[in-house]
Design a protein around this motif. Sequence first.
Motif, mmCIF file in Angstrom:
data_model
loop_
_atom_site.group_PDB
_atom_site.id
_atom_site.type_symbol
_atom_site.label_atom_id
_atom_site.label_comp_id
_atom_site.label_asym_id
_atom_site.label_seq_id
_atom_site.Cartn_x
_atom_site.Cartn_y
_atom_site.Cartn_z
ATOM 1 N N UNK A 16 0.867 -1.182 0.000
ATOM 2 C CA UNK A 16 0.000 0.000 0.000
ATOM 3 C C UNK A 16 0.905 1.234 0.000
ATOM 4 N N UNK A 17 0.443 2.309 -0.611
ATOM 5 C CA UNK A 17 1.248 3.524 -0.627
ATOM 6 C C UNK A 17 0.460 4.703 -1.142
ATOM 7 N N UNK A 18 1.024 5.868 -0.973
ATOM 8 C CA UNK A 18 0.390 7.108 -1.388
ATOM 9 C C UNK A 18 0.767 7.453 -2.828
ATOM 10 N N UNK A 19 -0.177 8.069 -3.555
ATOM 11 C CA UNK A 19 0.109 8.662 -4.849
ATOM 12 C C UNK A 19 0.534 7.677 -5.914
ATOM 13 N N UNK A 20 -0.346 6.783 -6.371
ATOM 14 C CA UNK A 20 0.044 5.790 -7.380
ATOM 15 C C UNK A 20 0.226 6.392 -8.766
ATOM 16 N N UNK A 21 1.111 5.788 -9.525
ATOM 17 C CA UNK A 21 1.242 6.105 -10.943
ATOM 18 C C UNK A 21 0.200 5.312 -11.724
ATOM 19 N N UNK A 22 0.097 5.596 -13.019
ATOM 20 C CA UNK A 22 -0.796 4.817 -13.874
ATOM 21 C C UNK A 22 -0.387 3.344 -13.870
ATOM 22 N N UNK A 23 0.929 3.098 -13.870
ATOM 23 C CA UNK A 23 1.416 1.719 -13.812
ATOM 24 C C UNK A 23 1.043 1.026 -12.518
ATOM 25 N N UNK A 24 1.131 1.763 -11.401
ATOM 26 C CA UNK A 24 0.698 1.204 -10.113
ATOM 27 C C UNK A 24 -0.779 0.840 -10.135
ATOM 28 N N UNK A 25 -1.598 1.728 -10.709
ATOM 29 C CA UNK A 25 -3.037 1.457 -10.787
ATOM 30 C C UNK A 25 -3.313 0.205 -11.615
ATOM 31 N N UNK A 26 -2.564 0.032 -12.698
ATOM 32 C CA UNK A 26 -2.733 -1.176 -13.505
ATOM 33 C C UNK A 26 -2.342 -2.409 -12.707
ATOM 34 N N UNK A 27 -1.267 -2.312 -11.921
ATOM 35 C CA UNK A 27 -0.845 -3.446 -11.089
ATOM 36 C C UNK A 27 -1.901 -3.777 -10.035
ATOM 37 N N UNK A 28 -2.539 -2.765 -9.470
ATOM 38 C CA UNK A 28 -3.613 -3.012 -8.510
ATOM 39 C C UNK A 28 -4.781 -3.698 -9.213
ATOM 40 N N UNK A 78 -4.659 -5.578 -11.746
ATOM 41 C CA UNK A 78 -4.254 -6.942 -12.084
ATOM 42 C C UNK A 78 -3.993 -7.811 -10.855
ATOM 43 N N UNK A 79 -4.147 -7.246 -9.666
ATOM 44 C CA UNK A 79 -3.924 -8.013 -8.443
ATOM 45 C C UNK A 79 -2.464 -8.173 -8.077
ATOM 46 N N UNK A 80 -1.579 -7.363 -8.650
ATOM 47 C CA UNK A 80 -0.141 -7.485 -8.394
ATOM 48 C C UNK A 80 0.328 -6.566 -7.262
ATOM 49 N N UNK A 81 -0.388 -5.481 -7.005
ATOM 50 C CA UNK A 81 -0.214 -4.642 -5.834
ATOM 51 C C UNK A 81 -1.563 -4.616 -5.118
ATOM 52 N N UNK A 82 -1.560 -4.269 -3.828
ATOM 53 C CA UNK A 82 -2.785 -4.417 -3.039
ATOM 54 C C UNK A 82 -3.665 -3.175 -3.056
ATOM 55 N N UNK A 83 -3.095 -2.015 -2.737
ATOM 56 C CA UNK A 83 -3.931 -0.819 -2.591
ATOM 57 C C UNK A 83 -3.094 0.442 -2.673
ATOM 58 N N UNK A 84 -3.796 1.569 -2.879
ATOM 59 C CA UNK A 84 -3.146 2.873 -2.907
ATOM 60 C C UNK A 84 -4.040 3.896 -2.234
ATOM 61 N N UNK A 85 -3.427 4.842 -1.561
ATOM 62 C CA UNK A 85 -4.131 6.032 -1.082
ATOM 63 C C UNK A 85 -3.881 7.105 -2.128
ATOM 64 N N UNK A 86 -4.937 7.444 -2.873
ATOM 65 C CA UNK A 86 -4.758 8.306 -4.042
ATOM 66 C C UNK A 86 -5.329 9.690 -3.793
ATOM 67 N N UNK A 87 -4.562 10.702 -4.129
ATOM 68 C CA UNK A 87 -5.044 12.075 -4.158
ATOM 69 C C UNK A 87 -5.563 12.347 -5.567
ATOM 70 N N UNK A 88 -6.574 13.189 -5.664
ATOM 71 C CA UNK A 88 -7.127 13.551 -6.973
ATOM 72 C C UNK A 88 -6.198 14.592 -7.598
ATOM 73 N N UNK A 89 -5.221 14.108 -8.374
ATOM 74 C CA UNK A 89 -4.212 15.008 -8.946
ATOM 75 C C UNK A 89 -4.813 16.069 -9.870
ATOM 76 N N UNK A 90 -5.726 15.719 -10.776
ATOM 77 C CA UNK A 90 -6.287 16.760 -11.642
ATOM 78 C C UNK A 90 -6.993 17.862 -10.857
ATOM 79 N N UNK A 91 -7.854 17.470 -9.931
ATOM 80 C CA UNK A 91 -8.626 18.463 -9.180
ATOM 81 C C UNK A 91 -7.714 19.301 -8.283
ATOM 82 N N UNK A 92 -6.759 18.666 -7.609
ATOM 83 C CA UNK A 92 -5.875 19.420 -6.716
ATOM 84 C C UNK A 92 -5.015 20.411 -7.501
ATOM 85 N N UNK A 93 -4.566 20.013 -8.695
ATOM 86 C CA UNK A 93 -3.743 20.905 -9.503
ATOM 87 C C UNK A 93 -4.558 22.074 -10.040
#
Length: 391
Positions: A302-314, A316-331
């Motif tokens: 688990x970790x903060x701020x996933x990349x697109x690759x991290x999201x794909x791994x999640x 696909x069941x290869x990573x477990x979870x992410x704490x994601x900030x809404x990058x578009x909205x925050x920017x």
Amino acid sequence: MRAKSSAPRRGSDARGGLPRLSGRTVAACASAIALVSVAACGSSSDSPSSDKPQTANVTAVKAALAPYTAPPTAFPVSEPLAQRLAGGKKFVYLQCSTPICAAVGLFVQQAVGGIGGTYTVVNAGSTAQTAQAAASSANALKPDAVILGAIDPALFGGGLKKLSQDGAKLVSLQVAKDVKPYGITFNYLGQDLSQRNGKLLADWVIARKGAEADAVLYTLPALDISAPLQKAFQAEMKANCPSCKVRAVPVDVATIGTTAPRTIVTDLQGHRSTNTAVFVSLSAAGGLPASLKAAGLSVTTVGFGPTAGNLQDIKDGKLTAALNIDFPVSTWTAVDAAARLLGGAQPTASEQAGVVPEQFLEQKDITFDPTRGWSAFPDYAPRFAKLWLTP
């Protein structure tokens, strides 16, 4: 259960609307909006003694997590500009060297175009020399507004103050220090966000593993978010699971996407009892699933701020979870704050309070295209257009 953007909210769909980005590009700025400064780091251990009871306050941590386990619906900005921003305002983005800073830059460019401004990116790198050269280059452009994300303002020497003195409005993203001495007009998402995220990641580990948690936190000392997140993570683990094992291991930010997986695997091979790997920025786990498989290792991640690759791994069941900030909205919110400053007003109360959409994402939540990243508000562009009084 509901998700949170610093205030309670209910579910919402999150689909489409984002530009395609590479796996290394979308991450932590952490917001990013991620952002570079040298912070304290180190390795620590908080192991239970044999006479301590094996207890974990699972009920409390699950209650704390509840607002962050479903999509938010409370948009962070609701007040329109007093008047439309004059066209052609010059925005400069001082971009750090990490992949997440590049991702944030794409959203800054998108937002500036939406508000009718002009956009220039200046690479600030990760050293005092490159940052100060970038500030000088930015000043030569005579900008109206400057955006910088999670990069230590001290690296710029007097460069940021010179920009401010020459009339530019400076908005930073997630800088974990008092920004006023550096000439920064407003800091959106300061240290409080990193501290909250550290607590939430610890709560997630305890909720998942209980008193059996044996966690390692992989820190990124070069990122401004790392030290406060680590401190909050360790304190929350100790408070809600005194018998849990916790240690911290630093990772060089320059090795993300190259040798970071090897560093992590080597560490896990030396600590076979570790059952949970936590990341200050999940971008450091890019390429890790293949390395874990090759080494015959299996851990919860688990970790903060996933990349697109991290999201794909999640997905696909290869990573477990992410704490994601809404990058578009925050920017876009950071650009909104800059526009208000240029109009002689102050950032909104919610911007000053650091309201931002966040959610834990697991495999069941990745119903969107991971290459486009995640937003709780796929219609963020027309929402801001209405607030900005643009056609």
